[in-house]
Design a protein around this motif. Structure first.
Motif, PDB file in Angstrom:
ATOM      1  N   GLN A 197      50.498  -4.365  45.770  1.00 48.29           N
ATOM      2  CA  GLN A 197      51.434  -3.395  46.349  1.00 48.29           C
ATOM      3  C   GLN A 197      51.761  -2.301  45.335  1.00 48.29           C
ATOM      4  OE1 GLN A 197      55.213  -5.139  47.424  1.00 48.29           O
ATOM      5  NE2 GLN A 197      56.163  -3.162  47.780  1.00 48.29           N
ATOM      6  N   LEU A 198      52.068  -2.693  44.104  1.00 51.62           N
ATOM      7  CA  LEU A 198      52.382  -1.718  43.060  1.00 51.62           C
ATOM      8  C   LEU A 198      51.196  -0.790  42.789  1.00 51.62           C
ATOM      9  CD1 LEU A 198      54.291  -3.978  40.509  1.00 51.62           C
ATOM     10  CD2 LEU A 198      55.255  -2.027  41.747  1.00 51.62           C
ATOM     11  N   ALA A 199      49.999  -1.357  42.746  1.00 53.14           N
ATOM     12  CA  ALA A 199      48.806  -0.545  42.488  1.00 53.14           C
ATOM     13  C   ALA A 199      48.635   0.524  43.565  1.00 53.14           C
ATOM     14  CB  ALA A 199      47.571  -1.430  42.397  1.00 53.14           C
ATOM     15  N   ARG A 200      48.922   0.169  44.811  1.00 52.90           N
ATOM     16  CA  ARG A 200      48.833   1.152  45.906  1.00 52.90           C
ATOM     17  C   ARG A 200      49.941   2.204  45.781  1.00 52.90           C
ATOM     18  NH1 ARG A 200      47.909  -3.476  48.846  1.00 52.90           N
ATOM     19  NH2 ARG A 200      50.064  -3.543  49.573  1.00 52.90           N
ATOM     20  N   GLU A 201      51.175   1.751  45.530  1.00 54.75           N
ATOM     21  CA  GLU A 201      52.317   2.661  45.475  1.00 54.75           C
ATOM     22  C   GLU A 201      52.267   3.621  44.292  1.00 54.75           C
ATOM     23  OE1 GLU A 201      55.723   0.105  45.398  1.00 54.75           O
ATOM     24  OE2 GLU A 201      55.546  -0.432  47.524  1.00 54.75           O
ATOM     25  N   LEU A 202      51.769   3.168  43.165  1.00 52.02           N
ATOM     26  CA  LEU A 202      51.773   3.980  41.943  1.00 52.02           C
ATOM     27  C   LEU A 202      50.543   4.864  41.794  1.00 52.02           C
ATOM     28  CD1 LEU A 202      53.121   1.225  39.522  1.00 52.02           C
ATOM     29  CD2 LEU A 202      54.399   3.166  40.463  1.00 52.02           C
ATOM     30  N   LYS A 203      49.576   4.677  42.681  1.00 51.66           N
ATOM     31  CA  LYS A 203      48.310   5.416  42.585  1.00 51.66           C
ATOM     32  C   LYS A 203      48.541   6.909  42.831  1.00 51.66           C
ATOM     33  CE  LYS A 203      43.665   5.354  44.521  1.00 51.66           C
ATOM     34  NZ  LYS A 203      42.810   4.732  45.536  1.00 51.66           N
ATOM     35  N   GLN A 204      48.196   7.712  41.822  1.00 49.17           N
ATOM     36  CA  GLN A 204      48.286   9.171  41.902  1.00 49.17           C
ATOM     37  C   GLN A 204      47.131   9.765  41.118  1.00 49.17           C
ATOM     38  OE1 GLN A 204      52.117  10.473  40.497  1.00 49.17           O
ATOM     39  NE2 GLN A 204      53.220   9.065  41.828  1.00 49.17           N
ATOM     40  N   LEU A 205      46.864  11.036  41.340  1.00 49.56           N
ATOM     41  CA  LEU A 205      45.750  11.682  40.646  1.00 49.56           C
ATOM     42  C   LEU A 205      45.945  11.711  39.135  1.00 49.56           C
ATOM     43  CD1 LEU A 205      44.903  14.691  42.996  1.00 49.56           C
ATOM     44  CD2 LEU A 205      43.565  12.612  42.630  1.00 49.56           C
ATOM     45  N   ASP A 206      47.191  11.867  38.691  1.00 52.77           N
ATOM     46  CA  ASP A 206      47.451  11.990  37.250  1.00 52.77           C
ATOM     47  C   ASP A 206      47.854  10.664  36.612  1.00 52.77           C
ATOM     48  OD1 ASP A 206      49.956  11.749  38.413  1.00 52.77           O
ATOM     49  OD2 ASP A 206      50.902  13.185  37.060  1.00 52.77           O
ATOM     50  N   THR A 207      47.575   9.542  37.284  1.00 54.10           N
ATOM     51  CA  THR A 207      47.974   8.230  36.784  1.00 54.10           C
ATOM     52  C   THR A 207      46.781   7.282  36.755  1.00 54.10           C
ATOM     53  OG1 THR A 207      50.168   8.549  37.741  1.00 54.10           O
ATOM     54  CG2 THR A 207      49.571   6.305  37.124  1.00 54.10           C
ATOM     55  N   ARG A 208      46.604   6.637  35.622  1.00 50.99           N
ATOM     56  CA  ARG A 208      45.572   5.609  35.492  1.00 50.99           C
ATOM     57  C   ARG A 208      46.282   4.263  35.419  1.00 50.99           C
ATOM     58  NH1 ARG A 208      42.502   6.804  30.656  1.00 50.99           N
ATOM     59  NH2 ARG A 208      41.709   8.490  31.908  1.00 50.99           N
ATOM     60  N   ILE A 209      45.916   3.372  36.334  1.00 46.28           N
ATOM     61  CA  ILE A 209      46.556   2.065  36.411  1.00 46.28           C
ATOM     62  C   ILE A 209      45.587   0.994  35.934  1.00 46.28           C
ATOM     63  CG2 ILE A 209      47.616   0.355  37.948  1.00 46.28           C
ATOM     64  CD1 ILE A 209      48.371   2.751  39.778  1.00 46.28           C
ATOM     65  N   HIS A 210      46.077   0.155  35.025  1.00 47.49           N
ATOM     66  CA  HIS A 210      45.332  -1.017  34.553  1.00 47.49           C
ATOM     67  C   HIS A 210      46.097  -2.244  35.009  1.00 47.49           C
ATOM     68  CE1 HIS A 210      42.817   1.208  31.576  1.00 47.49           C
ATOM     69  NE2 HIS A 210      43.848   2.028  31.608  1.00 47.49           N
ATOM     70  N   VAL A 211      45.378  -3.282  35.365  1.00 50.37           N
ATOM     71  CA  VAL A 211      46.008  -4.549  35.722  1.00 50.37           C
ATOM     72  C   VAL A 211      45.453  -5.621  34.796  1.00 50.37           C
ATOM     73  CG1 VAL A 211      46.322  -6.297  37.504  1.00 50.37           C
ATOM     74  CG2 VAL A 211      46.353  -3.877  38.123  1.00 50.37           C
ATOM     75  N   ALA A 212      46.366  -6.309  34.098  1.00 48.76           N
ATOM     76  CA  ALA A 212      45.967  -7.358  33.164  1.00 48.76           C
ATOM     77  C   ALA A 212      46.127  -8.714  33.838  1.00 48.76           C
ATOM     78  CB  ALA A 212      46.798  -7.292  31.894  1.00 48.76           C
ATOM     79  N   THR A 213      45.010  -9.352  34.101  1.00 47.95           N
ATOM     80  CA  THR A 213      44.980 -10.699  34.669  1.00 47.95           C
ATOM     81  C   THR A 213      43.596 -11.285  34.428  1.00 47.95           C
ATOM     82  OG1 THR A 213      45.306 -12.032  36.666  1.00 47.95           O
ATOM     83  CG2 THR A 213      44.292  -9.878  36.977  1.00 47.95           C
ATOM     84  N   SER A 214      43.536 -12.594  34.368  1.00 44.52           N
ATOM     85  CA  SER A 214      42.223 -13.246  34.275  1.00 44.52           C
ATOM     86  C   SER A 214      41.817 -13.860  35.608  1.00 44.52           C
ATOM     87  CB  SER A 214      42.239 -14.315  33.178  1.00 44.52           C
ATOM     88  OG  SER A 214      42.174 -13.676  31.927  1.00 44.52           O
ATOM     89  N   ASP A 215      42.601 -13.574  36.635  1.00 43.99           N
ATOM     90  CA  ASP A 215      42.272 -14.022  37.988  1.00 43.99           C
ATOM     91  C   ASP A 215      41.128 -13.144  38.496  1.00 43.99           C
ATOM     92  OD1 ASP A 215      42.149 -14.239  40.812  1.00 43.99           O
ATOM     93  OD2 ASP A 215      44.261 -14.804  40.928  1.00 43.99           O
ATOM     94  N   TYR A 216      39.938 -13.715  38.563  1.00 46.24           N
ATOM     95  CA  TYR A 216      38.730 -12.960  38.895  1.00 46.24           C
ATOM     96  C   TYR A 216      38.832 -12.284  40.263  1.00 46.24           C
ATOM     97  CZ  TYR A 216      33.755 -11.899  39.327  1.00 46.24           C
ATOM     98  OH  TYR A 216      32.568 -11.252  39.480  1.00 46.24           O
ATOM     99  N   THR A 217      39.329 -13.015  41.258  1.00 42.78           N
ATOM    100  CA  THR A 217      39.458 -12.444  42.600  1.00 42.78           C
ATOM    101  C   THR A 217      40.417 -11.267  42.583  1.00 42.78           C
ATOM    102  OG1 THR A 217      39.057 -14.633  43.539  1.00 42.78           O
ATOM    103  CG2 THR A 217      40.035 -12.982  45.005  1.00 42.78           C
ATOM    104  N   GLU A 218      41.530 -11.420  41.891  1.00 46.88           N
ATOM    105  CA  GLU A 218      42.512 -10.345  41.805  1.00 46.88           C
ATOM    106  C   GLU A 218      41.922  -9.122  41.098  1.00 46.88           C
ATOM    107  OE1 GLU A 218      46.213  -8.413  42.350  1.00 46.88           O
ATOM    108  OE2 GLU A 218      45.166 -10.028  43.352  1.00 46.88           O
ATOM    109  N   GLN A 219      41.122  -9.351  40.074  1.00 52.70           N
ATOM    110  CA  GLN A 219      40.482  -8.232  39.370  1.00 52.70           C
ATOM    111  C   GLN A 219      39.642  -7.397  40.336  1.00 52.70           C
ATOM    112  OE1 GLN A 219      38.243  -9.904  36.128  1.00 52.70           O
ATOM    113  NE2 GLN A 219      40.035 -10.093  34.807  1.00 52.70           N
ATOM    114  N   TRP A 220      38.897  -8.041  41.198  1.00 54.13           N
ATOM    115  CA  TRP A 220      38.037  -7.313  42.128  1.00 54.13           C
ATOM    116  C   TRP A 220      38.837  -6.609  43.216  1.00 54.13           C
ATOM    117  CZ3 TRP A 220      33.564  -5.405  41.278  1.00 54.13           C
ATOM    118  CH2 TRP A 220      32.783  -5.970  40.282  1.00 54.13           C
ATOM    119  N   ILE A 221      39.905  -7.221  43.693  1.00 58.96           N
ATOM    120  CA  ILE A 221      40.757  -6.569  44.690  1.00 58.96           C
ATOM    121  C   ILE A 221      41.377  -5.309  44.097  1.00 58.96           C
ATOM    122  CG2 ILE A 221      42.917  -6.810  46.004  1.00 58.96           C
ATOM    123  CD1 ILE A 221      42.138  -9.813  46.368  1.00 58.96           C
ATOM    124  N   ILE A 222      41.892  -5.425  42.882  1.00 61.73           N
ATOM    125  CA  ILE A 222      42.513  -4.295  42.195  1.00 61.73           C
ATOM    126  C   ILE A 222      41.476  -3.195  41.941  1.00 61.73           C
ATOM    127  CG2 ILE A 222      43.498  -3.620  39.955  1.00 61.73           C
ATOM    128  CD1 ILE A 222      45.466  -4.907  41.968  1.00 61.73           C
TER     129      ILE A 222
END
Length: 170
Positions: free
Chosen positions: A87-112
């Motif tokens: 949800q946060l990744a969708r809400e914070l997504k903007q042209l001037d913003t680069r979002i990184h997600v730190a997790t070792s959950d492989y499925t979550e990495q691919w969704i993100i």
């Protein structure tokens, strides 16, 4: 470009050996240590850090707090950290913003990744944090040695006079 790092809190605690050991004795201490490390990371890199802990361990409504200038989110009951991170990744997504997600959950990495965020494994983040801590220690040691170099260049009398001038004393 703005940088945001969203951290899957319990995933990182479970993945980093020092945090995992601490968690086994004191979960709150492990959370606090992660928050402290991420606050240092945020201060050093300028990257905004958001840590998400799911309601698996803390029941109730969603709660957002700031600790050491890091945003911490405890999800609402029956909401996983993964759902909140997406949800946060969708809400914070903007042209001037680069979002990184730190997790070792492989499925979550691919969704993100599919949502346009960049993934960072727990191991990658740990290496970055340890490297940053090493650089900071090195910079502090360098500053201390340079201070000693200044004092050794001048006599004790001159050093004392300069110190008085610095303090505004006569």
């Amino acid at each position: 470009m703005k940088e945001i790092l969203i951290v899957d809190g319990y995933n990182i605690i479970g993945a980093w050996e020092d945090l995992r050991k601490l968690r086994d004795d004191d979960l709150q201490a492990a959370r606090d240590m992660l928050i402290d490390k991420m606050a240092d990371y945020q201060g050093y890199t300028g990257t905004k850090v958001i840590i998400v802990f799911d309601a698996h361990f803390v029941q109730g409504i969603e709660k957002k707090i700031k600790q050491a200038k890091v945003e911490i989110i405890f999800t609402r009951k029956n909401q996983t950290a993964d759902e909140k991170i997406e949800q946060l990744a969708r809400e914070l997504k903007q042209l001037d913003t680069r979002i990184h997600v730190a997790t070792s959950d492989y499925t979550e990495q691919w969704i993100i990744f599919a949502q346009g965020a960049l993934r960072k494994s727990a191991r990658e983040l740990e290496i970055e944090v340890k490297s940053m801590e090493k650089r900071v220690r090195s910079e502090i040691a360098k500053e201390k040695s340079q201070k000693g170099m200044f004092e050794s260049r001048y006599s004790k009398e001159i050093t004392e006079k300069l110190e008085k001038l610095r303090r505004g004393e006569r």
